[in-house]
Write a protein that holds these residues in place. Structure first.
Motif, PDB file in Angstrom:
ATOM      1  N   UNK A  20     -22.780 -49.461  -3.741  1.00 37.68           N
ATOM      2  CA  UNK A  20     -23.679 -48.431  -4.276  1.00 37.68           C
ATOM      3  C   UNK A  20     -23.007 -47.703  -5.425  1.00 37.68           C
ATOM      4  N   UNK A  21     -23.812 -47.228  -6.355  1.00 43.06           N
ATOM      5  CA  UNK A  21     -23.294 -46.475  -7.487  1.00 43.06           C
ATOM      6  C   UNK A  21     -23.949 -45.100  -7.527  1.00 43.06           C
ATOM      7  N   UNK A  22     -23.217 -44.167  -8.090  1.00 39.62           N
ATOM      8  CA  UNK A  22     -23.794 -42.846  -8.356  1.00 39.62           C
ATOM      9  C   UNK A  22     -24.448 -42.918  -9.722  1.00 39.62           C
ATOM     10  N   UNK A  23     -25.765 -42.890  -9.737  1.00 44.04           N
ATOM     11  CA  UNK A  23     -26.535 -43.109 -10.957  1.00 44.04           C
ATOM     12  C   UNK A  23     -27.043 -41.792 -11.531  1.00 44.04           C
ATOM     13  N   UNK A  24     -26.963 -41.684 -12.841  1.00 44.89           N
ATOM     14  CA  UNK A  24     -27.573 -40.554 -13.558  1.00 44.89           C
ATOM     15  C   UNK A  24     -28.664 -41.096 -14.466  1.00 44.89           C
ATOM     16  N   UNK A  77     -22.899 -37.979 -22.368  1.00 45.79           N
ATOM     17  CA  UNK A  77     -21.528 -37.507 -22.304  1.00 45.79           C
ATOM     18  C   UNK A  77     -21.336 -36.475 -21.184  1.00 45.79           C
ATOM     19  N   UNK A  78     -22.384 -35.727 -20.881  1.00 42.85           N
ATOM     20  CA  UNK A  78     -22.319 -34.787 -19.760  1.00 42.85           C
ATOM     21  C   UNK A  78     -22.367 -35.538 -18.431  1.00 42.85           C
ATOM     22  N   UNK A  79     -23.274 -36.528 -18.351  1.00 42.98           N
ATOM     23  CA  UNK A  79     -23.469 -37.252 -17.099  1.00 42.98           C
ATOM     24  C   UNK A  79     -22.295 -38.159 -16.754  1.00 42.98           C
ATOM     25  N   UNK A  80     -21.613 -38.673 -17.762  1.00 42.15           N
ATOM     26  CA  UNK A  80     -20.552 -39.643 -17.476  1.00 42.15           C
ATOM     27  C   UNK A  80     -19.394 -39.030 -16.706  1.00 42.15           C
ATOM     28  N   UNK A  81     -19.247 -37.715 -16.789  1.00 46.63           N
ATOM     29  CA  UNK A  81     -18.162 -37.056 -16.076  1.00 46.63           C
ATOM     30  C   UNK A  81     -18.431 -36.950 -14.584  1.00 46.63           C
ATOM     31  N   UNK A  82     -19.688 -37.111 -14.173  1.00 46.47           N
ATOM     32  CA  UNK A  82     -20.039 -36.910 -12.761  1.00 46.47           C
ATOM     33  C   UNK A  82     -20.878 -38.066 -12.209  1.00 46.47           C
ATOM     34  N   UNK A  83     -20.789 -39.235 -12.833  1.00 42.20           N
ATOM     35  CA  UNK A  83     -21.561 -40.378 -12.351  1.00 42.20           C
ATOM     36  C   UNK A  83     -20.828 -41.673 -12.673  1.00 42.20           C
ATOM     37  N   UNK A  84     -21.315 -42.773 -12.087  1.00 45.65           N
ATOM     38  CA  UNK A  84     -20.723 -44.091 -12.326  1.00 45.65           C
ATOM     39  C   UNK A  84     -21.440 -44.849 -13.437  1.00 45.65           C
ATOM     40  N   UNK A  85     -22.700 -44.517 -13.661  1.00 48.79           N
ATOM     41  CA  UNK A  85     -23.500 -45.220 -14.665  1.00 48.79           C
ATOM     42  C   UNK A  85     -24.663 -44.331 -15.071  1.00 48.79           C
ATOM     43  N   UNK A  86     -25.229 -44.643 -16.235  1.00 46.75           N
ATOM     44  CA  UNK A  86     -26.315 -43.829 -16.792  1.00 46.75           C
ATOM     45  C   UNK A  86     -27.456 -44.736 -17.221  1.00 46.75           C
ATOM     46  N   UNK A  87     -28.672 -44.285 -16.960  1.00 51.11           N
ATOM     47  CA  UNK A  87     -29.864 -44.913 -17.529  1.00 51.11           C
ATOM     48  C   UNK A  87     -30.565 -43.863 -18.382  1.00 51.11           C
ATOM     49  N   UNK A  88     -30.884 -44.196 -19.622  1.00 59.09           N
ATOM     50  CA  UNK A  88     -31.600 -43.269 -20.496  1.00 59.09           C
ATOM     51  C   UNK A  88     -33.058 -43.691 -20.584  1.00 59.09           C
TER      52      UNK A  88
END
Length: 313
Positions: free
Chosen positions: A1-5, A88-99
């Motif tokens: 599992x990943x922490x997703x933002x 850049x904000x989300x990357x500090x508190x997540x494993x991956x980002x979807x925009x």
């Protein structure tokens, strides 16, 4: 599992924000139940200097549900910079980002497929539009012309891909090294070079309100993309100059011939034609070079892309 933002830029989106939040919340609850993402995954709405009640709605969503976070920029900095601020904000508190844009016209069912592709080893997953009948005709035609123009100008971008994408943490870390002011993520991200793939994205009709991405903004984005990643326009100006030079040589030969055969007519037509041709070319050349000089000017100042006024964590 990943922490997703899930990062969603917002500019005057009060008409669709609550509906979009409900749909994203439902999707993330399902992904948690399926074991694809962690319980503390979240949605980060980025308020890009909205003049309506967008930030008030984001604040209310945050108070009602900790899954929603908010980033309030001090002023409107534009779509690309707002996405960058969120990532850049989300990357500090997540494993991956979807925009994804706040109007959620992109296919939410593509998100699980993006996560599956990441599990298979892909760091970048692009949402590529395979059907966009929901868009107005003018927008469809202008978008297709835009993608073709990019390709001809040598811009390394994904055809029919906008800003709906999945990025892993290590891609985000590399993206943070890019400090350019004239930000064009659609060209930058493919140049990073990590394993990438795509998923189909079927565009849905907008539920309410109007798109904030006007034709003028689309043209501006196209210009940014071309001038930030290609010098072909400068070569086109050079080619145009050669063509004009050849035309002027032809005009000169014709004038000399007219003098010899005594057919020359005293007047201003040829003179005015030459002046307008040369003047037009000079203006085009100066304008083209000026675009690049202007970008150099903004880059060397190295000012921040955005300023954060508030962050609801």
């Amino acid at each position: 599992m990943i922490k997703l933002a899930i990062v969603s830029p917002c500019y005057n989106e009060e008409a669709v924000l609550e509906s979009s939040a409900r749909r994203l919340d439902t999707l993330m609850a399902r992904l948690v139940a399926e074991g694809k993402i962690t319980e503390d995954s979240f949605v980060l709405f980025v308020n890009d200097g909205s003049r309506d009640s967008t930030w008030n709605i984001i604040s209310a969503l945050h108070r009602a549900n900790p899954r929603f976070k908010g980033l309030d920029l001090a002023r409107n900095v534009g779509h690309q910079n707002a996405i960058m601020a969120g990532m850049m904000t989300a990357k500090e508190i997540s494993d991956a980002v979807i925009t994804i844009d706040a109007d959620i016209q992109d296919d939410l069912e593509a998100i699980p497929r993006m996560i599956d592709a990441y599990a298979e080893g892909y760091d970048v997953v692009y949402g590529v539009k395979v059907q966009r009948q929901a868009d107005p005709l003018l927008k469809r035609l202008s978008a297709q012309a835009f993608y073709r123009l990019q390709k001809k100008m040598g811009v390394n971008a994904i055809y029919n891909h906008a800003d709906f994408r999945f990025l892993s943490r290590r891609v985000l870390d590399q993206l943070a090294l890019y400090r350019e002011r004239n930000l064009y993520l659609r060209g930058i991200i493919p140049s990073i070079g990590f394993p990438s793939t795509s998923v189909d994205d079927v565009i849905a009709p907008r539920e309410a309100g109007e798109s904030k991405y006007s034709l003028g903004k689309m043209l501006g984005l196209a210009l940014d993309g071309i001038t930030s990643f290609s010098v072909k326009p400068l070569y086109a100006i050079l080619l145009l100059g050669i063509i004009f030079l050849l035309i002027s040589v032809g005009i000169g030969i014709y004038v000399i011939y007219s003098l010899f055969v005594h057919t020359a007519v005293h007047g201003w037509a040829s003179l005015m034609l030459s002046i307008w041709m040369v003047g037009g070319f000079v203006l085009i050349a100066v304008g083209g070079v000026g675009l690049y000089v202007g970008k150099i000017y903004s880059e060397v100042k190295d000012r921040p892309l955005y300023h954060i006024k508030d962050f609801l964590d």
